[in-house]
Design a protein around this motif. Structure first.
Motif, mmCIF file in Angstrom:
data_model
loop_
_atom_site.group_PDB
_atom_site.id
_atom_site.type_symbol
_atom_site.label_atom_id
_atom_site.label_comp_id
_atom_site.label_asym_id
_atom_site.label_seq_id
_atom_site.Cartn_x
_atom_site.Cartn_y
_atom_site.Cartn_z
ATOM 1 N N PHE A 291 -1.833 9.108 -1.371
ATOM 2 C CA PHE A 291 -0.914 9.786 -2.273
ATOM 3 C C PHE A 291 -0.381 8.750 -3.240
ATOM 4 C CE2 PHE A 291 -0.008 12.359 1.576
ATOM 5 C CZ PHE A 291 -0.121 13.631 1.041
ATOM 6 N N VAL A 293 2.972 8.087 -5.195
ATOM 7 C CA VAL A 293 4.318 8.613 -5.270
ATOM 8 C C VAL A 293 5.217 7.724 -6.105
ATOM 9 C CG1 VAL A 293 4.195 9.796 -3.047
ATOM 10 C CG2 VAL A 293 5.057 7.471 -3.147
ATOM 11 N N VAL B 261 9.185 -1.212 -8.694
ATOM 12 C CA VAL B 261 8.482 -1.181 -7.414
ATOM 13 C C VAL B 261 7.183 -1.975 -7.472
ATOM 14 C CG1 VAL B 261 9.510 1.002 -6.721
ATOM 15 C CG2 VAL B 261 7.310 1.034 -7.903
ATOM 16 N N GLU B 289 5.369 3.775 -12.981
ATOM 17 C CA GLU B 289 5.230 2.863 -11.838
ATOM 18 C C GLU B 289 5.237 3.673 -10.550
ATOM 19 O OE1 GLU B 289 7.736 -0.580 -11.123
ATOM 20 O OE2 GLU B 289 7.708 -1.039 -13.260
ATOM 21 N N LYS B 290 4.194 3.509 -9.763
ATOM 22 C CA LYS B 290 4.112 4.297 -8.539
ATOM 23 C C LYS B 290 3.762 3.448 -7.340
ATOM 24 C CE LYS B 290 3.246 8.472 -10.962
ATOM 25 N NZ LYS B 290 2.578 9.726 -11.135
ATOM 26 N N PHE B 291 4.174 3.924 -6.193
ATOM 27 C CA PHE B 291 3.671 3.396 -4.939
ATOM 28 C C PHE B 291 2.410 4.170 -4.593
ATOM 29 C CE2 PHE B 291 8.270 2.813 -4.034
ATOM 30 C CZ PHE B 291 8.265 1.493 -3.627
ATOM 31 N N GLU B 292 1.453 3.488 -4.006
ATOM 32 C CA GLU B 292 0.342 4.206 -3.380
ATOM 33 C C GLU B 292 0.602 4.209 -1.895
ATOM 34 O OE1 GLU B 292 -3.594 2.890 -4.081
ATOM 35 O OE2 GLU B 292 -3.800 4.420 -5.612
ATOM 36 N N VAL B 293 0.584 5.366 -1.302
ATOM 37 C CA VAL B 293 0.816 5.394 0.137
ATOM 38 C C VAL B 293 -0.230 6.237 0.840
ATOM 39 C CG1 VAL B 293 3.290 5.047 -0.036
ATOM 40 C CG2 VAL B 293 2.398 7.367 0.012
ATOM 41 N N SER B 294 -0.598 5.772 1.999
ATOM 42 C CA SER B 294 -1.494 6.515 2.866
ATOM 43 C C SER B 294 -0.661 6.923 4.065
ATOM 44 C CB SER B 294 -2.633 5.598 3.301
ATOM 45 O OG SER B 294 -3.081 5.968 4.583
ATOM 46 N N PRO B 295 -0.940 8.074 4.658
ATOM 47 C CA PRO B 295 -0.210 8.433 5.878
ATOM 48 C C PRO B 295 -0.266 7.324 6.931
ATOM 49 C CG PRO B 295 -1.444 10.318 5.106
ATOM 50 C CD PRO B 295 -1.827 9.154 4.215
#
Lengths: 369, 369
Positions: A291, A293, B261, B289-295
């Motif tokens: 994702f 975010v 971030v 500006e975004k974070f990339e996150v995986s579960p």
């Protein structure tokens, strides 16, 4: 007279990722039986999508020759280590996706043993106490796990129905009770995304807990099924483009049970949460799926995004009690375990062709050990 | 004899993003005074990094000719609408980043009015009740806000110190009390990332609440300062590469107060949370500006990532009480408001050259209205 524990177990094993859907019957040295270990002769094992991710090496490399997967195991106890207090020979016991931990850290001692940093997974993972031994799963004749990760199965719950609760069941049950203030969820609105192996159990448990349950799916093809499983409302996100406006400020929790996150509009789901509530994703995609975010996505509701890993032993017990009381039962397709049927079930599960869980049975016919 | 409310207010306004750091003294029609509105003659206004993001159009376009920013406002009440009950002429009152809301929704009625879906920001936002009027901020002679978003300033708290609490203060205070089970945080370990406008207040409030406070910064240049502000421990993440191993399973909350971030290693921070705890980001970067996150990033701790918007009026009151009791005080650089000084303060703030908050003063000299 206790049954002898063979030195070699048998299982259906994958040698490399290219053969992920062609497990072969194999014998392998069993793990040593440590003081807290329980040895099962296996009766049933569910097929979890994690099995596919693992043999396809989507998460990490296959860590041993001839890997046996499977972590929704139910069997009979045939031996116990010297320090086992909770189980005795003849008990019917389940094992989920974790099989040992340090037993000593703060997490192990506070009903969060599944989050122990040394926790070993039931397969493809280094056992905590058996130097270098890489664990083997439940498409096999026998399994060994620390009693902290073994669960007594109620007498009136057949093994084949208990199996999927060991991983899929507890994976959805734990975040429900942790994020709804306990097992009484009356007055709470809960969204469940994805009606599959995880989701069809989440719908039942959320309903059993008294919540108002809203099922999310892309199309309306599973609407009737979702309502029968315990959903009170159904949203086909691909067909009702305005759904998010109608459900403004509505949800106390949204639980994502879909196995991928691609194409899932996180921003839309976050927009329908009440203030300070969570979107919890328990479906685990390949590691490269992410994702994106921005803090802004979360700002309007003070929302958060999180995940959750299995559940504690105490929560498994609570889950089994609620399942018994409210007749929560996985919908399963039984499939006698064999090379041919392992291949068939892996292929069909990968194609989404199962409603909603394969459970391997007839272990006594497949294994000679 | 109440002071008359002029039909035109004066303020330092930006006409387009290219001139973001060159506000000009301008007159503009004031907003109508609605029944719940309070009118202030402004005394002080803090400079929040949001002001810069707004005039640079980093978040959204500038929505009017000659936009005045500023949302850490303190002033004296010179008029009130017919239905105002809480304030009277002569009161000293603060206004933060929100200025009106519907007053009727569930959020407005349950101490979450800052999350009202119709909430209007103090500047560059359509006022809820004044058809089409785009709000103007506090680099100005006067301000008008709904009494729900006006806060009584304690007599012994000078306006210049109260100003930064109206946005920066409540922005960090609300997530602290919401995620630590209230204002008594004894026994909790709290991490604060970024020692700046937000972070220097977060350190003080977390310490005032009794928490064990750990300050995070890239280098150790602010170590002494952080300890003086209330940190008990200091981690220079750029210098101590092994910090995350030492702080395993440690934090009850990590509050990100850094304004960007980029380069922030979310995975590392999530790894040091206790089970089921949150990383809350209140610093707001440019939207791209975004974070990339995986579960997976969240799985090992059942962690979650979230954000938080300001705080409720009730929380502002609680914050002011705690600030008074524990002498929590922003570190400010006073700067008399003028075209030249607005330009200077915006430039220096963008360059990170302020410890830790500019507060504009001497409004009576700048405005003739």
């Amino acid at each position: 007279m206790p049954e002898a524990v063979p030195d070699q177990f048998q299982g259906f094993a994958v040698d490399k990722k290219e053969n992920w859907n062609r497990p072969k019957l194999t014998s392998y040295d069993r793990k040593p039986i440590n003081a807290h270990d329980v040895v099962l002769k296996n009766e049933t094992c569910g097929l979890c999508y994690s099995d596919i991710h693992t043999v396809q090496a989507n998460w990490s490399p296959i860590a041993r020759d001839n890997l046996v997967v499977g972590h929704e195991i139910v069997g009979k106890v045939i031996a116990v280590g010297d320090k086992v207090t909770e189980f005795k020979i003849g008990d019917r016991v389940g094992i989920g996706a974790a099989s040992s931990s340090c037993r000593e850290c703060n997490r192990c001692k506070s009903d969060n043993e599944q989050y122990c940093k040394t926790q070993a997974a039931t397969y493809n993972s280094k056992d905590v106490r058996s130097d270098g031994y890489v664990t083997q799963g439940g498409y096999s004749s026998h399994s060994i796990a620390d009693e902290l990760f073994c669960f007594k199965i109620p007498d009136d719950l057949p093994s084949k129905y208990a199996s999927p609760l060991m991983c899929a069941g507890i994976t959805v049950f734990s975040p429900l009770i942790r994020n709804l203030g306990g097992a009484d969820a009356k007055g709470k609105n809960v969204g469940i995304i994805g009606i599959g192996g995880l989701g069809h159990l989440a719908l039942q448990f959320a309903n059993a807990m008294g919540a108002n349950v809203v099922a999310f799916s892309r199309s309306s093809s599973k609407k009737q099924q979702a309502l029968e499983l315990g959903a009170h409302e159904f949203i086909a996100t691909g067909e009702d483009k305005d759904w998010a406006e109608k459900y403004d400020d509505y949800f106390d929790l949204i639980l994502n049970c879909a196995s991928g996150v691609d194409g899932l509009n996180l921003e839309e789901y976050l927009s329908v949460l009440k203030v300070d509530k969570k979107f919890v994703s328990v479906g685990l995609p390949p590691v490269e799926e992410k994702f994106e975010v921005s803090p802004f996505t979360f700002l309007k509701q003070g929302a958060s995004f999180g995940s959750s890993l299995l559940g504690s032993k105490a929560e498994v017990q609570q889950m089994l009690d609620i399942a018994a009381k409210h007749n929560v039962k996985p919908m399963i397709e039984e499939i006698p375990i064999s090379e041919e049927n392992c291949a068939k079930a892996l292929d069909r599960c990968e194609a989404g062709d199962v409603r909603y869980r394969f459970v391997f049975t007839d272990f006594d016919k497949a294994f000679t050990a």
